[in-house]
Design a protein around this motif. Structure first.
Motif, short mmCIF file in Angstrom:
data_model
loop_
_atom_site.label_atom_id
_atom_site.label_comp_id
_atom_site.label_asym_id
_atom_site.label_seq_id
_atom_site.Cartn_x
_atom_site.Cartn_y
_atom_site.Cartn_z
N UNK A 91 -2.77 3.74 -3.30
CA UNK A 91 -2.51 2.65 -4.23
C UNK A 91 -2.33 1.37 -3.44
N UNK A 92 -2.86 0.25 -3.94
CA UNK A 92 -2.66 -1.06 -3.31
C UNK A 92 -2.41 -2.08 -4.39
N UNK A 93 -1.56 -3.08 -4.07
CA UNK A 93 -1.22 -4.09 -5.08
C UNK A 93 -0.85 -5.38 -4.38
N UNK A 94 -1.28 -6.51 -4.97
CA UNK A 94 -0.95 -7.84 -4.46
C UNK A 94 0.13 -8.44 -5.36
N UNK A 95 1.30 -8.72 -4.79
CA UNK A 95 2.40 -9.25 -5.59
C UNK A 95 2.26 -10.76 -5.78
N UNK A 96 2.40 -11.18 -7.02
CA UNK A 96 2.39 -12.60 -7.34
C UNK A 96 3.80 -13.19 -7.35
N UNK A 97 4.80 -12.35 -7.54
CA UNK A 97 6.19 -12.82 -7.58
C UNK A 97 7.06 -11.91 -6.72
N UNK A 98 8.09 -12.48 -6.16
CA UNK A 98 9.05 -11.70 -5.38
C UNK A 98 9.94 -10.90 -6.32
N UNK A 99 10.43 -9.74 -5.85
CA UNK A 99 11.33 -8.96 -6.68
C UNK A 99 11.54 -7.57 -6.17
N UNK A 100 12.25 -6.78 -6.97
CA UNK A 100 12.49 -5.38 -6.68
C UNK A 100 11.47 -4.54 -7.43
N UNK A 101 10.88 -3.59 -6.70
CA UNK A 101 9.82 -2.77 -7.27
C UNK A 101 10.08 -1.30 -6.96
N UNK A 102 9.31 -0.43 -7.64
CA UNK A 102 9.49 1.02 -7.50
C UNK A 102 8.12 1.69 -7.45
N UNK A 103 8.01 2.69 -6.60
CA UNK A 103 6.81 3.51 -6.59
C UNK A 103 7.23 4.94 -6.91
N UNK A 163 0.85 -1.19 0.00
CA UNK A 163 0.00 0.00 0.00
C UNK A 163 0.88 1.24 0.00
N UNK A 164 0.41 2.26 -0.68
CA UNK A 164 1.12 3.54 -0.73
C UNK A 164 0.11 4.66 -0.64
N UNK A 165 0.42 5.68 0.12
CA UNK A 165 -0.48 6.83 0.26
C UNK A 165 0.34 8.07 0.54
N UNK A 166 -0.12 9.20 0.07
CA UNK A 166 0.53 10.47 0.34
C UNK A 166 -0.36 11.32 1.24
N UNK A 167 0.27 12.18 2.00
CA UNK A 167 -0.42 13.17 2.82
C UNK A 167 0.13 14.53 2.47
N UNK A 168 -0.74 15.51 2.30
CA UNK A 168 -0.31 16.84 1.90
C UNK A 168 -0.41 17.81 3.08
N UNK A 169 0.67 18.53 3.39
CA UNK A 169 0.58 19.57 4.42
C UNK A 169 -0.44 20.63 4.01
N UNK A 170 -0.96 21.35 4.97
CA UNK A 170 -1.97 22.37 4.67
C UNK A 170 -1.47 23.41 3.69
N UNK A 171 -0.17 23.69 3.71
CA UNK A 171 0.38 24.73 2.86
C UNK A 171 0.80 24.22 1.48
N UNK A 172 0.63 22.91 1.22
CA UNK A 172 1.13 22.33 -0.02
C UNK A 172 0.31 22.78 -1.23
N UNK A 173 1.01 22.99 -2.32
CA UNK A 173 0.37 23.33 -3.59
C UNK A 173 0.39 22.16 -4.57
#
Length: 660
Positions: free
Chosen positions: A476-488, A440-450
């Motif tokens: 974002x959420x994802x279920x991996x079927x294979x082990x490996x190196x990944x990037x977000x 899972x991946x998620x972002x949070x924006x500060x109040x001052x962010x543009x």
């Protein structure tokens, strides 16, 4: 021999009239007339293309398919024919003189080649040999960049006309067309239409809907209306060139790079020069290898004439290096580019959609340019500073997520737009994962962010996108079927198609601060095995066969990828595409391929059936649908063994796999 018309067939029983050539080929017909109430015009204004012998055949209804070379050859679906008496009147006449219907026979006018006018006081469509297919073509001359205005009107006591005006070049290529009517008086059909090359041009007038006739072939179109018109043609000389040239050779020298590292044009205008809406403002500067050009347009202070700009970056040979089309929310543009070689470079500013002009030829852009107005241009040269989160897989920040059992990673403050590529900035993070783990991946924006609506994208080790999501809404959420190196990857809104192997390859986007949370969740383990309850697959319901009659030709296509992580939380996505194979109507406005993108938040299994609920996170054709909750029942009947799989209890074309 002149062409002839049959102007009138007056019949005084119920039957058919057919016209044949000397070989018995049917040329025209009227399949149903009757004379119970007196005289009737059956065929009017039929044009004979060649001199010869012709035949008129009259028969009783419904004897319309007889062979004119074989007596008694007709047939009747009803077993009988109508019989009775009639009288017949035929008349032939020579058509009156008419304005030519082709480029070769066009009426030569005195218009041009410079500022001048020409008037047709009484024109008529339908008076020539082609009747409703009649076209009146007028020839004129024009110098380079002359502007043409065409006005139509209604002569005194004339019959109104629904018409079409087309403009052609000397070879018959259409440059412009528009429909009009003159029932209410005079109408400007086109104003200040620019004729960019000197030469011979043609104006074609025809009845609606005769849009597609070939100006080299008389009678080649299809018309319905006839009537009278007046025609006013005006040529106007183009204004003088503006102070900012339209080509590389006439570009404005900014001094940027040679004498300074910044340049500003406080106020300029697209549309103020010789080429009007095709106007391009070209600015010249120099740069050395490794320098970055930052170019941005905006609305000048005090201006009330905004526009949508196109911005293009060229090298000294006119090769395009970068482009930006109204990438900023206000319709203006921005380019950030890092040079790999020293040299002279150019920034070109034009109006939307003038994106394909030749920077070496003035006035060479597309004919469809709809935006002119004011802009401010700011240029800055700098040595780029690279941020600590790389823009490619090769320079991605290693997070250690997934290493030595690490299941969580937080980057408390990062920024999109702080690197070398400006608003093209992408922050890529590397991690490892095992088969069966949920990411899972998620972002949070500060109040001052543009930053506004950051985009998350998940890639495998080769840069293939596996999933994407909205960082601020649902993540974002994802279920991996294979082990490996990944990037977000994290990027600003609109920058959703960058190449993760090429820095700065995306488009201009929003910038600002964010924090990032990444998590790996192990699957549920039993004594004997690892279990990941899931439902995957694609199915289509064809309502043209399974639904009610009024839903004919409707399709529902659903793609599901949903699962439960080791903690029992539901994840996944659904793409639901509603399609209709007929044109939209006011009561049914959705087009083919009307998609909803949904995030799964509820998933329950009942044997080989899964119940899931999902919320719409993106709806390109109807943004107001975002937030809508939808439920689905998915049944896996092992496809072919126990029967078809099902979606919402309807059989589908496709396959679902339910693993509980």
């Amino acid at each position: 021999m002149p062409a002839f018309w049959i102007t009138k067939f007056c019949v005084t029983t119920c039957g058919y009239v057919r016209i044949f050539d000397v070989n018995g080929n049917q040329l025209s017909y009227n399949y149903s007339w009757y004379n119970y109430y007196g005289s009737q015009v059956v065929i009017q204004d039929f044009h004979f293309d060649t001199t010869g012998t012709y035949y008129v055949g009259l028969s009783g209804y419904p004897n319309y398919n007889y062979n004119p070379n074989i007596g008694g050859s007709g047939t009747s679906y009803y077993g009988t024919f109508y019989t009775g008496d009639y009288s017949l009147t035929m008349a032939l006449s020579t058509p009156p003189p008419d304005v030519g219907d082709t480029l070769l026979t066009a009426q030569v006018t005195t218009l041009g080649p410079t500022a001048s006018t020409y008037t047709v006081a009484n024109g008529r469509i339908g008076d020539g040999p082609y009747t409703y297919r009649d076209v009146d073509l007028y020839q004129f001359q024009a110098a380079t960049s002359e502007e043409l205005t065409v006005t139509v009107g209604l002569p005194a006591n004339g019959a109104g006309l629904n018409g079409v005006v087309r403009i052609f070049d000397v070879d018959g290529n259409q440059l412009y067309s528009n429909s009009w009517n003159n029932f209410s008086g005079s109408q400007v059909v086109t104003q200040d239409f620019m004729l960019r090359k000197a030469g011979t041009y043609y104006i074609g007038v025809s009845g609606y809907p005769n849009y597609y006739y070939d100006p080299k072939v008389g009678g080649s179109g299809y018309g319905y209306y006839s009537g009278d018109y007046t025609l006013g043609l005006t040529l106007k000389d183009a204004p003088p060139p503006d102070s900012i040239g339209d080509t590389l050779a006439t570009a404005l020298a900014t001094g940027l790079g040679s004498t300074s590292t910044s340049y500003a044009m406080p106020s300029a205008q697209i549309g103020d020069g010789t080429w009007r809406s095709f106007d391009v403002d070209m600015f010249q500067f120099t740069a050395v290898a490794g320098q970055k050009i930052s170019a941005i347009t905006s609305l000048p202070a005090g201006s009330t004439n905004p526009m949508y700009t196109m911005m293009r970056l060229f090298d000294a040979n006119g090769k395009e290096l970068a482009t930006s089309f109204e990438d900023l929310p206000n319709g203006y543009s921005e380019i950030d580019y890092i040079f790999t070689a020293p040299g002279t470079y150019y920034i070109g500013i034009s109006g939307a959609y003038n994106y394909n002009y030749d920077p070496t030829v003035a006035g060479s852009g597309t004919y469809y340019v709809w935006s002119t107005g004011d802009y401010r241009l700011d240029l800055t040269l700098s040595i780029p500073v690279y941020d600590n989160v790389g823009d490619t897989l090769g320079t991605a920040l290693a997070t250690s997520l997934g290493t030595n059992g690490k299941k969580a990673f937080n980057f408390s403050q990062a920024t999109i737009g702080d690197g070398a590529y400006g608003s093209h900035d992408v922050d890529l993070y590397q991690f490892t994962a095992q088969a069966g783990q949920t990411f899972t991946a998620a972002t949070t924006l500060p109040n001052s962010s543009t930053l506004y609506d950051p985009i998350l994208r998940l890639f495998d080790a080769n840069g293939n996108e596996l999933a994407s999501g909205d960082g601020a809404y649902g993540g974002l959420a994802y279920l991996f079927d294979t082990a490996g190196t990944y990037y977000v990857g994290v990027s600003g809104a609109y920058n959703h198609s960058y190449d993760p192997n090429v820095a700065g390859s995306g488009r201009n986007a929003t910038t600002g601060d964010y924090s990032l949370d990444l998590n790996l969740i192990d699957p549920k383990k039993t004594k004997d095995r690892v279990v990941t309850p899931s439902v995957r697959g694609h199915g289509t319901i064809d309502y043209s066969t399974t639904g009610p009659q009024n839903a004919a030709k409707q399709l529902d296509s659903v793609t599901v990828r949903a699962w439960l992580d080791g903690n029992g939380a539901a994840h996944g996505t659904v793409v639901w595409t509603w399609s209709h194979n007929t044109p939209p109507t006011p009561d049914n406005p959705h087009n083919n391929g009307y998609p909803w993108y949904l995030k799964v938040d509820t998933l329950v299994f009942y044997g080989n059936t899964a119940y899931l609920e999902a919320v719409v996170t993106r709806s390109p054709q109807s943004p107001g649908d975002v937030g809508t909750r939808v439920a689905f029942w998915v049944t896996d009947n092992r496809n072919g063994k126990n029967g078809q799989d099902m979606l919402n209890w309807q059989p589908i074309k496709g396959n679902f796999t339910v693993q509980s």
